[in-house]
Scaffold this motif. Structure first.
Motif, PDB file in Angstrom:
ATOM      1  N   ASN A  62       0.835  -1.192   0.000  1.00  8.96           N
ATOM      2  CA  ASN A  62       0.000   0.000   0.000  1.00  8.96           C
ATOM      3  C   ASN A  62       0.874   1.248   0.000  1.00  8.96           C
ATOM      4  O   ASN A  62       1.899   1.303   0.673  1.00  8.96           O
ATOM      5  CB  ASN A  62      -0.912   0.004   1.226  1.00  8.96           C
ATOM      6  N   ASP A  63       0.451   2.235  -0.763  1.00 12.12           N
ATOM      7  CA  ASP A  63       1.085   3.558  -0.787  1.00 12.12           C
ATOM      8  C   ASP A  63       2.448   3.579  -1.473  1.00 12.12           C
ATOM      9  O   ASP A  63       3.104   4.635  -1.491  1.00 12.12           O
ATOM     10  CB  ASP A  63       1.233   4.138   0.634  1.00 12.12           C
ATOM     11  N   LEU A  64       2.895   2.467  -2.024  1.00 11.67           N
ATOM     12  CA  LEU A  64       4.156   2.502  -2.762  1.00 11.67           C
ATOM     13  C   LEU A  64       3.908   3.154  -4.111  1.00 11.67           C
ATOM     14  O   LEU A  64       3.140   2.635  -4.926  1.00 11.67           O
ATOM     15  CB  LEU A  64       4.726   1.098  -2.960  1.00 11.67           C
ATOM     16  N   PRO A  65       4.519   4.313  -4.389  1.00  5.52           N
ATOM     17  CA  PRO A  65       4.260   4.994  -5.666  1.00  5.52           C
ATOM     18  C   PRO A  65       4.804   4.195  -6.841  1.00  5.52           C
ATOM     19  O   PRO A  65       5.838   3.532  -6.739  1.00  5.52           O
ATOM     20  CB  PRO A  65       4.992   6.324  -5.511  1.00  5.52           C
ATOM     21  N   ASN A  66       4.096   4.262  -7.948  1.00  6.65           N
ATOM     22  CA  ASN A  66       4.529   3.564  -9.156  1.00  6.65           C
ATOM     23  C   ASN A  66       5.656   4.279  -9.876  1.00  6.65           C
ATOM     24  O   ASN A  66       6.377   3.666 -10.657  1.00  6.65           O
ATOM     25  CB  ASN A  66       3.343   3.395 -10.113  1.00  6.65           C
ATOM     26  N   SER A  67       5.790   5.571  -9.629  1.00  7.36           N
ATOM     27  CA  SER A  67       6.778   6.361 -10.359  1.00  7.36           C
ATOM     28  C   SER A  67       6.962   7.700  -9.663  1.00  7.36           C
ATOM     29  O   SER A  67       6.222   8.051  -8.736  1.00  7.36           O
ATOM     30  CB  SER A  67       6.315   6.595 -11.801  1.00  7.36           C
ATOM     31  N   LEU A  68       7.938   8.463 -10.132  1.00  4.62           N
ATOM     32  CA  LEU A  68       8.144   9.801  -9.602  1.00  4.62           C
ATOM     33  C   LEU A  68       6.923  10.678  -9.875  1.00  4.62           C
ATOM     34  O   LEU A  68       6.488  11.441  -9.010  1.00  4.62           O
ATOM     35  CB  LEU A  68       9.404  10.414 -10.227  1.00  4.62           C
ATOM     36  N   SER A  69       6.351  10.566 -11.082  1.00  3.58           N
ATOM     37  CA  SER A  69       5.214  11.419 -11.424  1.00  3.58           C
ATOM     38  C   SER A  69       4.021  11.142 -10.531  1.00  3.58           C
ATOM     39  O   SER A  69       3.277  12.057 -10.179  1.00  3.58           O
ATOM     40  CB  SER A  69       4.827  11.228 -12.894  1.00  3.58           C
ATOM     41  N   GLU A  70       3.842   9.882 -10.135  1.00  4.61           N
ATOM     42  CA  GLU A  70       2.737   9.575  -9.233  1.00  4.61           C
ATOM     43  C   GLU A  70       3.010  10.095  -7.830  1.00  4.61           C
ATOM     44  O   GLU A  70       2.130  10.651  -7.169  1.00  4.61           O
ATOM     45  CB  GLU A  70       2.483   8.071  -9.176  1.00  4.61           C
ATOM     46  N   ALA A  71       4.256   9.923  -7.364  1.00  2.00           N
ATOM     47  CA  ALA A  71       4.597  10.378  -6.014  1.00  2.00           C
ATOM     48  C   ALA A  71       4.477  11.893  -5.881  1.00  2.00           C
ATOM     49  O   ALA A  71       4.092  12.414  -4.840  1.00  2.00           O
ATOM     50  CB  ALA A  71       6.007   9.919  -5.645  1.00  2.00           C
ATOM     51  N   LEU A  72       4.810  12.590  -6.936  1.00  2.60           N
ATOM     52  CA  LEU A  72       4.825  14.052  -6.877  1.00  2.60           C
ATOM     53  C   LEU A  72       3.801  14.656  -7.842  1.00  2.60           C
ATOM     54  O   LEU A  72       4.036  15.701  -8.439  1.00  2.60           O
ATOM     55  CB  LEU A  72       6.230  14.569  -7.213  1.00  2.60           C
ATOM     56  N   ARG A  73       2.670  13.976  -7.996  1.00  2.90           N
ATOM     57  CA  ARG A  73       1.709  14.413  -9.008  1.00  2.90           C
ATOM     58  C   ARG A  73       1.217  15.832  -8.758  1.00  2.90           C
ATOM     59  O   ARG A  73       0.971  16.589  -9.703  1.00  2.90           O
ATOM     60  CB  ARG A  73       0.529  13.443  -9.092  1.00  2.90           C
ATOM     61  N   PHE A  74       1.092  16.213  -7.500  1.00  4.08           N
ATOM     62  CA  PHE A  74       0.608  17.565  -7.234  1.00  4.08           C
ATOM     63  C   PHE A  74       1.661  18.603  -7.630  1.00  4.08           C
ATOM     64  O   PHE A  74       1.341  19.653  -8.182  1.00  4.08           O
ATOM     65  CB  PHE A  74       0.243  17.703  -5.751  1.00  4.08           C
ATOM     66  N   ASP A  75       2.935  18.290  -7.366  1.00  3.13           N
ATOM     67  CA  ASP A  75       4.011  19.189  -7.767  1.00  3.13           C
ATOM     68  C   ASP A  75       4.061  19.329  -9.291  1.00  3.13           C
ATOM     69  O   ASP A  75       4.238  20.420  -9.833  1.00  3.13           O
ATOM     70  CB  ASP A  75       5.358  18.668  -7.278  1.00  3.13           C
ATOM     71  N   LEU A  76       3.888  18.204  -9.963  1.00  2.00           N
ATOM     72  CA  LEU A  76       3.970  18.219 -11.417  1.00  2.00           C
ATOM     73  C   LEU A  76       2.789  18.968 -12.028  1.00  2.00           C
ATOM     74  O   LEU A  76       2.946  19.694 -13.007  1.00  2.00           O
ATOM     75  CB  LEU A  76       4.011  16.780 -11.945  1.00  2.00           C
ATOM     76  N   GLN A  77       1.619  18.772 -11.446  1.00  2.00           N
ATOM     77  CA  GLN A  77       0.455  19.495 -11.947  1.00  2.00           C
ATOM     78  C   GLN A  77       0.672  20.998 -11.820  1.00  2.00           C
ATOM     79  O   GLN A  77       0.354  21.772 -12.727  1.00  2.00           O
ATOM     80  CB  GLN A  77      -0.795  19.064 -11.184  1.00  2.00           C
ATOM     81  N   GLU A  78       1.236  21.424 -10.681  1.00  2.00           N
ATOM     82  CA  GLU A  78       1.497  22.844 -10.475  1.00  2.00           C
ATOM     83  C   GLU A  78       2.510  23.346 -11.490  1.00  2.00           C
ATOM     84  O   GLU A  78       2.368  24.430 -12.057  1.00  2.00           O
ATOM     85  CB  GLU A  78       2.002  23.073  -9.049  1.00  2.00           C
ATOM     86  N   LYS A  79       3.555  22.542 -11.749  1.00  2.00           N
ATOM     87  CA  LYS A  79       4.589  22.963 -12.688  1.00  2.00           C
ATOM     88  C   LYS A  79       4.044  23.053 -14.104  1.00  2.00           C
ATOM     89  O   LYS A  79       4.376  23.968 -14.865  1.00  2.00           O
ATOM     90  CB  LYS A  79       5.746  21.943 -12.642  1.00  2.00           C
ATOM     91  N   GLN A  80       3.163  22.096 -14.447  1.00  2.00           N
ATOM     92  CA  GLN A  80       2.570  22.122 -15.772  1.00  2.00           C
ATOM     93  C   GLN A  80       1.702  23.362 -15.969  1.00  2.00           C
ATOM     94  O   GLN A  80       1.664  23.955 -17.053  1.00  2.00           O
ATOM     95  CB  GLN A  80       1.751  20.841 -15.990  1.00  2.00           C
ATOM     96  N   LEU A  81       0.987  23.771 -14.892  1.00  2.00           N
ATOM     97  CA  LEU A  81       0.186  24.989 -14.961  1.00  2.00           C
ATOM     98  C   LEU A  81       1.080  26.205 -15.186  1.00  2.00           C
ATOM     99  O   LEU A  81       0.749  27.111 -15.946  1.00  2.00           O
ATOM    100  CB  LEU A  81      -0.642  25.155 -13.678  1.00  2.00           C
ATOM    101  N   GLN A  82       2.223  26.221 -14.510  1.00  2.00           N
ATOM    102  CA  GLN A  82       3.151  27.327 -14.671  1.00  2.00           C
ATOM    103  C   GLN A  82       3.662  27.389 -16.113  1.00  2.00           C
ATOM    104  O   GLN A  82       3.764  28.445 -16.718  1.00  2.00           O
ATOM    105  CB  GLN A  82       4.319  27.191 -13.695  1.00  2.00           C
ATOM    106  N   PHE A  83       4.000  26.215 -16.661  1.00  2.00           N
ATOM    107  CA  PHE A  83       4.470  26.171 -18.036  1.00  2.00           C
ATOM    108  C   PHE A  83       3.386  26.667 -19.000  1.00  2.00           C
ATOM    109  O   PHE A  83       3.635  27.395 -19.944  1.00  2.00           O
ATOM    110  CB  PHE A  83       4.865  24.737 -18.410  1.00  2.00           C
ATOM    111  N   HIS A  84       2.167  26.203 -18.721  1.00  2.00           N
ATOM    112  CA  HIS A  84       1.061  26.575 -19.605  1.00  2.00           C
ATOM    113  C   HIS A  84       0.826  28.084 -19.585  1.00  2.00           C
ATOM    114  O   HIS A  84       0.633  28.714 -20.626  1.00  2.00           O
ATOM    115  CB  HIS A  84      -0.201  25.836 -19.169  1.00  2.00           C
ATOM    116  N   SER A  85       0.855  28.665 -18.361  1.00  2.00           N
ATOM    117  CA  SER A  85       0.629  30.107 -18.252  1.00  2.00           C
ATOM    118  C   SER A  85       1.757  30.889 -18.897  1.00  2.00           C
ATOM    119  O   SER A  85       1.577  32.028 -19.301  1.00  2.00           O
ATOM    120  CB  SER A  85       0.482  30.516 -16.779  1.00  2.00           C
TER     121      SER A  85
END
Length: 390
Positions: free
Chosen positions: A160-183
């Motif tokens: 349980n709770d073992l992330p499948n990848s870096l993107s899954e573990a830090l999905r909130f960070d990545l989503q924020e970064k993608q928003l920054q890139f988009h803006s």
């Protein structure tokens, strides 16, 4: 793999463990008949499996005609032909008036049938006593896998709770970064894609390094929760620079310093398992090395011996503390526990037992530590050596 029953009253087991071995060496209903044959996993050679079993079973039936051999004979029925096509390197059957059990074993064995007061379990001992459980954590920034292994098996598990990848573990960070890139007018490739994951032979900058460290903190937390207070070794599999970063976040106390290097995305489970076994194998020998040193220090003092006759006589008394014995040879003969008489035979007689197995079974019953090794590892070129309680 779960135990299966085929046919009725015959339990066929695919995993040899300490509990099952103890059931055998503590068994007391006589006679105890042990049957071993080498088997083949695949190819036309699998046709030999049933033939070898038939021949060995005929011998067993002659030696112990009062045992009900019908469940074992049913393995030779035509509807069980496929059973013999799915074997490992060896097959063992243990029968007495009370039990009948069979093992598909992951090691080749010579064909033999042994009957006596104890089951002939010596060929199984190395598979149990040197069969350390360990875990392999195979990670990259793209994926994270955990394998539970021993020296013969390797299966992927998902705590349980073992992330499948870096993107899954830090999905909130990545989503924020993608928003920054988009803006900022940058071209993104869609939410959930791994465009933010750094690829290469090292960490590009402090921001990449920070993300990886937080990824590994999440992995470590999941592993520590899953492994708990256990002592099983944990081996890392990944590229060099990720090993160093993971060790900075690790809090599991039994992480093995040596790891498997290279991108595990390119390795199959069997490749990781083979590499993991080569790392763990020396760890299983710590107790053996100590026992050899103990024997060498005490021989000649009356507190240790390589006299097999004395070892066989003393094993049932509980005098033996540590016993080392060769698993790749047999010393056939007879032992009478009633009067302590030991007979050695140069060749196997019909109802002979391997006296090395006799000594090991009695020693185990009395709580001794037993170390089964090959003859070339035995001290003083003796088939057995023992250290006594003192």
């Amino acid at each position: 793999m779960k135990n299966v029953k085929r046919p009725d009253n015959l339990e066929i087991i695919d995993r040899v463990d300490e509990k099952e071995l103890e059931t055998l060496f503590r068994h007391e209903s006589k006679p105890c008949v042990s049957l071993y044959i080498p088997t083949h996993r695949s190819g036309r050679e699998t046709l030999q499996n049933a033939v070898r079993f038939k021949n060995a079973l005929e011998t067993a039936t002659e030696l112990a005609p009062d045992i009900d051999w019908k469940p074992a004979s049913a393995l030779l029925d035509s509807n069980n032909a496929k059973f013999w096509q799915y074997q490992k390197e060896g097959f063992a059957l243990f029968a007495s008036p009370d039990i009948m059990r069979a093992w598909r074993i992951p090691a080749s064995t010579q064909q033999m049938v042994v009957t006596g007061d104890q089951f002939h379990v010596k060929p199984l001992m190395p598979m149990v006593f040197f069969n350390t459980r360990f875990f392999i954590l195979a990670f990259s920034q793209n994926e994270c896998r955990l394998y539970q292994c021993d020296m013969h098996h390797c299966v992927e598990i998902r705590p349980n709770d073992l992330p499948n990848s870096l993107s899954e573990a830090l999905r909130f960070d990545l989503q924020e970064k993608q928003l920054q890139f988009h803006s900022g007018g940058q071209n993104t490739q869609g939410a959930g894609r791994k465009t933010m994951v750094f690829h290469g032979q090292g960490v590009a900058n402090d921001e990449d390094k920070d993300r990886i460290l937080r990824y590994f903190q999440a992995v470590n937390k999941a592993l520590v929760n899953f492994l708990g207070p256990g002592t099983d070794p944990l081996i890392l599999a990944g590229v060099d620079y990720l090993h160093a970063l993971y060790k900075k976040t690790n809090t599991y106390p039994h992480l093995v310093n040596e790891g498997i290097t290279g991108n595990p995305e390119n390795l199959k489970a069997k490749d990781l398992h083979k590499a993991g076994c080569s790392i763990v194998r020396p760890l299983t020998r710590t107790g053996l090395d100590q026992a050899v040193k103990n024997y060498q220090d005490l021989k000649g003092t009356g507190k240790a011996t390589s006299d097999l006759k004395q070892i066989v006589k003393d094993a049932p008394t509980g005098r033996i503390r540590r016993l080392m014995l060769a698993t790749d040879l047999e010393q056939w003969g007879r032992f009478s526990i009633a009067d302590g008489r030991v007979e050695f035979h140069s060749e196997k007689h019909a109802r002979d037992q391997d006296l090395l197995n006799v000594a090991a079974c009695y020693a185990l019953k009395k709580g001794a530590s037993v170390f089964p090794v090959s003859m070339d590892e035995m001290p003083d070129d003796a088939p057995a050596v023992a250290v006594f309680h003192y």
